[in-house]
Design an enzyme around this catalytic site. Structure first.
Site, PDB file in Angstrom:
ATOM      1  N   CYS A  66       0.918  -1.170   0.099  1.00  0.00           N
ATOM      2  CA  CYS A  66       0.171  -0.112   0.206  1.00  0.00           C
ATOM      3  C   CYS A  66       0.828   1.354  -0.030  1.00  0.00           C
ATOM      4  O   CYS A  66       0.545   2.296  -0.847  1.00  0.00           O
ATOM      5  CB  CYS A  66      -0.761  -0.111   1.232  1.00  0.00           C
ATOM      6  N   THR A  67       1.990   1.187   0.668  1.00  0.00           N
ATOM      7  CA  THR A  67       2.917   2.367   0.784  1.00  0.00           C
ATOM      8  C   THR A  67       3.573   2.610  -0.628  1.00  0.00           C
ATOM      9  O   THR A  67       3.622   3.775  -1.043  1.00  0.00           O
ATOM     10  CB  THR A  67       4.003   1.984   1.705  1.00  0.00           C
TER      11      THR A  67
END
Length: 185
Positions: A66-67
Site C-alpha cells: 500500500c505504501t
C-alpha cells in the site's frame, strides 16, 4: 553429491553414540551486511549448527504494497513500484530477468516517472539495480574487520596458541564499535 559433517561416532559403554573428536573439522563462518557482521566457529555435533543460529540474523525488511502503490516516500518505493506493480502488467506472463540490462533500464525509466510525479529525488540506475536485485552495499571496513576475525579464529584453531571463540561474535559498527561474543548451543 554433498558431504555433511564427516564426523565419525563411537559407541560408549552405555550404548550412546558420541562424536570421535579427532574427526571433527571446525567451520569458521563470517559475513557482513552494511555496518554489521558476524563470525561463527561451528564444531559439527558439538556446538550449535548453522541452522540453529539463523534466528540471530535480523528479518528482511519489507515495505507494505500500500505504501509503494499509494504514498511512496523515497526512491526505493518508486523503484519497487515499477518492479513489483508495473512490470507484471507490462511483461504479462514472462518473468523479467533482474540481471538483464534492458529490464533494469525499463524499471529505471518507469521509476523516474513515478519519482517525478511525487517529487522524490534519488532514482539512479545504480540504485535501481541495487533495489531490484536486493543488493546491500558492502562496507570495506566491516568486511576487513570480519575477515580479520575469521582469520584470527582459524589461526587459533590451527596453532592452538590461544582459546578459540566459543562460538559467535556479532559486530555492530553503525553507531560505534560493539562486538559481543556468546556461546550458542
Amino acid at each position: 553429491a554433498m558431504a555433511c559433517s564427516l564426523v565419525e561416532f563411537d559407541t560408549d559403554s552405555n550404548g550412546e553414540r558420541r562424536p570421535d573428536l579427532t574427526t571433527v573439522i571446525p567451520l569458521v563462518d563470517g559475513g557482513t551486511e552494511g555496518f554489521s557482521g558476524h563470525v561463527r566457529v561451528i564444531y559439527p555435533c558439538i556446538s550449535g549448527c548453522f541452522e540453529c543460529t539463523l534466528d540471530l540474523f535480523p528479518p528482511q525488511q519489507a515495505v507494505p504494497l500500500c505504501t509503494i502503490a499509494e504514498t511512496p516516500r523515497n526512491a526505493a518505493h518508486c523503484i519497487l513500484y515499477a518492479h513489483l506493480i508495473e512490470a507484471p502488467k507490462h511483461f504479462d506472463d514472462e518473468k523479467p530477468d533482474k540481471d538483464d540490462p534492458q529490464y533494469q533500464a525499463w524499471v529505471f525509466q518507469r521509476a523516474q516517472v513515478r519519482a517525478k510525479e511525487f517529487d522524490i529525488e534519488g532514482v539512479t540506475l545504480m540504485h535501481t539495480q541495487g533495489v531490484i536485485k536486493n543488493i546491500i552495499p558492502a562496507i570495506a571496513s566491516t568486511n576487513a574487520i570480519v575477515a580479520a576475525a575469521c582469520s584470527n579464529e582459524v589461526f587459533k584453531i590451527v596453532t592452538n596458541c590461544a582459546a578459540y571463540m566459543d562460538n559467535n561474535l556479532m559486530y555492530i559498527g553503525g553507531q560505534g564499535v560493539y562486538a559481543p561474543t556468546f556461546k550458542y548451543e
